[in-house]
Structures are given as C-alpha cells and as structure tokens.
Design a protein around this motif. Structure first.
Motif, PDB file in Angstrom:
ATOM      1  N   ALA A   1       0.832  -1.207   0.000  1.00  0.00           N
ATOM      2  CA  ALA A   1       0.000   0.000   0.000  1.00  0.00           C
ATOM      3  C   ALA A   1       0.871   1.262   0.000  1.00  0.00           C
ATOM      4  O   ALA A   1       0.564   2.230  -0.695  1.00  0.00           O
ATOM      5  N   ILE A   2       1.975   1.228   0.744  1.00  0.00           N
ATOM      6  CA  ILE A   2       2.898   2.377   0.777  1.00  0.00           C
ATOM      7  C   ILE A   2       3.471   2.628  -0.608  1.00  0.00           C
ATOM      8  O   ILE A   2       3.512   3.773  -1.083  1.00  0.00           O
ATOM      9  N   ILE A   3       3.923   1.592  -1.271  1.00  0.00           N
ATOM     10  CA  ILE A   3       4.506   1.741  -2.613  1.00  0.00           C
ATOM     11  C   ILE A   3       3.475   2.330  -3.571  1.00  0.00           C
ATOM     12  O   ILE A   3       3.782   3.228  -4.361  1.00  0.00           O
ATOM     13  N   LEU A   4       2.239   1.841  -3.498  1.00  0.00           N
ATOM     14  CA  LEU A   4       1.192   2.346  -4.383  1.00  0.00           C
ATOM     15  C   LEU A   4       0.923   3.833  -4.123  1.00  0.00           C
ATOM     16  O   LEU A   4       0.861   4.633  -5.062  1.00  0.00           O
ATOM     17  N   VAL A   5       0.779   4.219  -2.870  1.00  0.00           N
ATOM     18  CA  VAL A   5       0.517   5.621  -2.533  1.00  0.00           C
ATOM     19  C   VAL A   5       1.706   6.494  -2.934  1.00  0.00           C
ATOM     20  O   VAL A   5       1.526   7.572  -3.524  1.00  0.00           O
ATOM     21  N   ASP A   6       2.913   6.052  -2.625  1.00  0.00           N
ATOM     22  CA  ASP A   6       4.103   6.839  -2.976  1.00  0.00           C
ATOM     23  C   ASP A   6       4.258   6.971  -4.490  1.00  0.00           C
ATOM     24  O   ASP A   6       4.645   8.029  -4.993  1.00  0.00           O
ATOM     25  N   TRP A   7       3.948   5.913  -5.233  1.00  0.00           N
ATOM     26  CA  TRP A   7       4.061   5.965  -6.688  1.00  0.00           C
ATOM     27  C   TRP A   7       3.054   6.962  -7.267  1.00  0.00           C
ATOM     28  O   TRP A   7       3.393   7.790  -8.107  1.00  0.00           O
ATOM     29  N   HIS A   8       1.818   6.890  -6.795  1.00  0.00           N
ATOM     30  CA  HIS A   8       0.811   7.834  -7.283  1.00  0.00           C
ATOM     31  C   HIS A   8       1.140   9.260  -6.844  1.00  0.00           C
ATOM     32  O   HIS A   8       0.878  10.216  -7.582  1.00  0.00           O
ATOM     33  N   GLY A   9       1.715   9.406  -5.642  1.00  0.00           N
ATOM     34  CA  GLY A   9       2.165  10.724  -5.197  1.00  0.00           C
ATOM     35  C   GLY A   9       3.248  11.272  -6.111  1.00  0.00           C
ATOM     36  O   GLY A   9       3.252  12.461  -6.458  1.00  0.00           O
ATOM     37  N   PHE A  10       4.163  10.403  -6.514  1.00  0.00           N
ATOM     38  CA  PHE A  10       5.212  10.818  -7.448  1.00  0.00           C
ATOM     39  C   PHE A  10       4.600  11.229  -8.784  1.00  0.00           C
ATOM     40  O   PHE A  10       5.007  12.232  -9.388  1.00  0.00           O
TER      41      PHE A  10
ATOM     42  N   GLY B   1      -4.100  13.706 -10.668  1.00  0.00           N
ATOM     43  CA  GLY B   1      -4.758  14.821  -9.995  1.00  0.00           C
ATOM     44  C   GLY B   1      -4.704  14.663  -8.489  1.00  0.00           C
ATOM     45  O   GLY B   1      -4.615  13.548  -7.971  1.00  0.00           O
ATOM     46  N   LEU B   2      -4.791  15.781  -7.787  1.00  0.00           N
ATOM     47  CA  LEU B   2      -4.727  15.758  -6.327  1.00  0.00           C
ATOM     48  C   LEU B   2      -5.886  14.957  -5.732  1.00  0.00           C
ATOM     49  O   LEU B   2      -5.687  14.200  -4.783  1.00  0.00           O
ATOM     50  N   ALA B   3      -7.068  15.099  -6.292  1.00  0.00           N
ATOM     51  CA  ALA B   3      -8.224  14.366  -5.762  1.00  0.00           C
ATOM     52  C   ALA B   3      -7.985  12.858  -5.806  1.00  0.00           C
ATOM     53  O   ALA B   3      -8.358  12.129  -4.879  1.00  0.00           O
ATOM     54  N   GLU B   4      -7.347  12.409  -6.866  1.00  0.00           N
ATOM     55  CA  GLU B   4      -7.042  10.982  -7.012  1.00  0.00           C
ATOM     56  C   GLU B   4      -6.078  10.523  -5.914  1.00  0.00           C
ATOM     57  O   GLU B   4      -6.236   9.441  -5.338  1.00  0.00           O
TER      58      GLU B   4
END
Length: 193
Positions: free
Chosen positions: A70-79, A87-90
């Motif tokens: 989950a961390i990798i997914l969130v960090d990847w989308h944050g990148f 988009g920020l909402a995503e």
C-alpha cells in the motif's frame, strides 16, 4: 491567488481544526511509541516453539506485504502527481483507501513481532526496530499535511504548495522509503543468520 472573504466563524473552526489535528498527532505518536515499546518488551519475554514461530513469520511477512504494498502504491501515485500525471483528488482518495491497509499491516507486524524471538542484542535488530519506530512516527507526521492537501482545490499541483509543504512532503517520502527498505533488508538478513 485571489482574496476569498472568510467569516470569523470559519477562521475559528479552522484554528480549532488545526489544534485538534495537533492533539491527534501527539496522541497517535504516543500510542505508536507505546505500542512499539510494548512489542519490544514482550518479544524479549516471550519465547515460542518452532510451530508458533513459523506461523508468526508467515503472518509477519503477509502483514509486511499488505502495508508496504500500500505504501509503494501511494508513494508511486504521489510521485505521478508531483510530475503532473495525476490529480490531487485521485491522490487524496487513494491515500484514504490505503491508510487502513498500511496501519493494519503495521499493527500486524508489531503483533507478530512479539513471537519472532528477535535477537535484541544484535545491532542489526536495533537498526530494524529503530526504522520501524521512525516510519510509524513519520506516517503520523503526514496527517496534518494530508488534511491541508484535502482542503486544496482538486486542480492543485505540487508547484501550488508552499515551500514548507513541498519540503515536508518530500522529506516524509524519503524517510518513509529509507525506513521501510532498511527494516525489510535487515529483517531478511537477520532471518538468514
């Protein structure tokens, strides 16, 4: 940036929200440190047989996969948001969905860590334990920033953040990745020896 008139009532609610966020961060930080300390203390007192140890290792690794995935997914989308591809909402929505997985996985790792018979005299184990504590506190320190990001317009980009917010976000990202990878690598090295 345009001027948007804000009532005194709105300003008061915002200040109360900031205070409640600070109290939440303090309470969660204390709880995380206490849970970590309890895990370390119990792991030195609890000694289990091979079967329980094996089950604990399997559950520990599954909890790791859950949280770190989950961390990798969130960090990847944050990148991807950082470079303008999301988009920020995503990002806010994904973070909200992943947060229970991250903290549930971390809680699972702490709970199963009690039964892993760690070698607390090994300096590598101390490094791993310190990394786990720091990554927990680091995740909690992201709460105020994520709440501020959630209040921004959905079209906001990384460049729209203040320098302090960008620094906070990038610093937390680096600390998170360094601590997770340190804990994982040291855990697998310790498991081999």
């Amino acid at each position: 940036m345009s001027y948007i008139p804000v009532s005194r009532r709105t300003l008061r609610r915002h200040r109360e929200s900031e205070r409640s966020t600070r109290r939440l961060v303090a309470a969660l930080s204390a709880a995380a440190a206490l849970a970590w300390l309890l895990t370390v203390m119990l792991s030195s007192a609890v000694h289990v047989g091979a079967l329980v140890h094996t089950i604990a290792v399997v559950l520990h690794v599954l909890s790791l996969v859950l949280a770190f995935g989950a961390i990798i997914l969130v960090d990847w989308h944050g990148f991807l948001w950082l470079i303008g591809r999301r988009g920020l909402a995503e990002i806010i929505r994904l973070d909200g969905a992943a947060t229970p997985l991250i903290w549930g996985g971390l809680a699972g790792m702490l709970a199963t860590g009690v039964f892993l018979n760690p070698h607390l005299t090994n300096p590598m184990t101390d490094v791993k334990l310190a990394a786990v504590l720091v990554l927990s506190l680091n995740g909690i320190m992201l709460i105020p920033l994520m709440r501020r990001l959630a209040r921004l317009p959905t079209s906001s980009s990384f460049k729209d953040l203040t320098v302090g917010q960008r620094t906070h976000l990038l610093l937390c990202l680096v600390i998170s990745q360094v601590c997770w990878w340190t804990a994982i690598v040291v855990g697998f090295i310790n498991a081999e020896f």
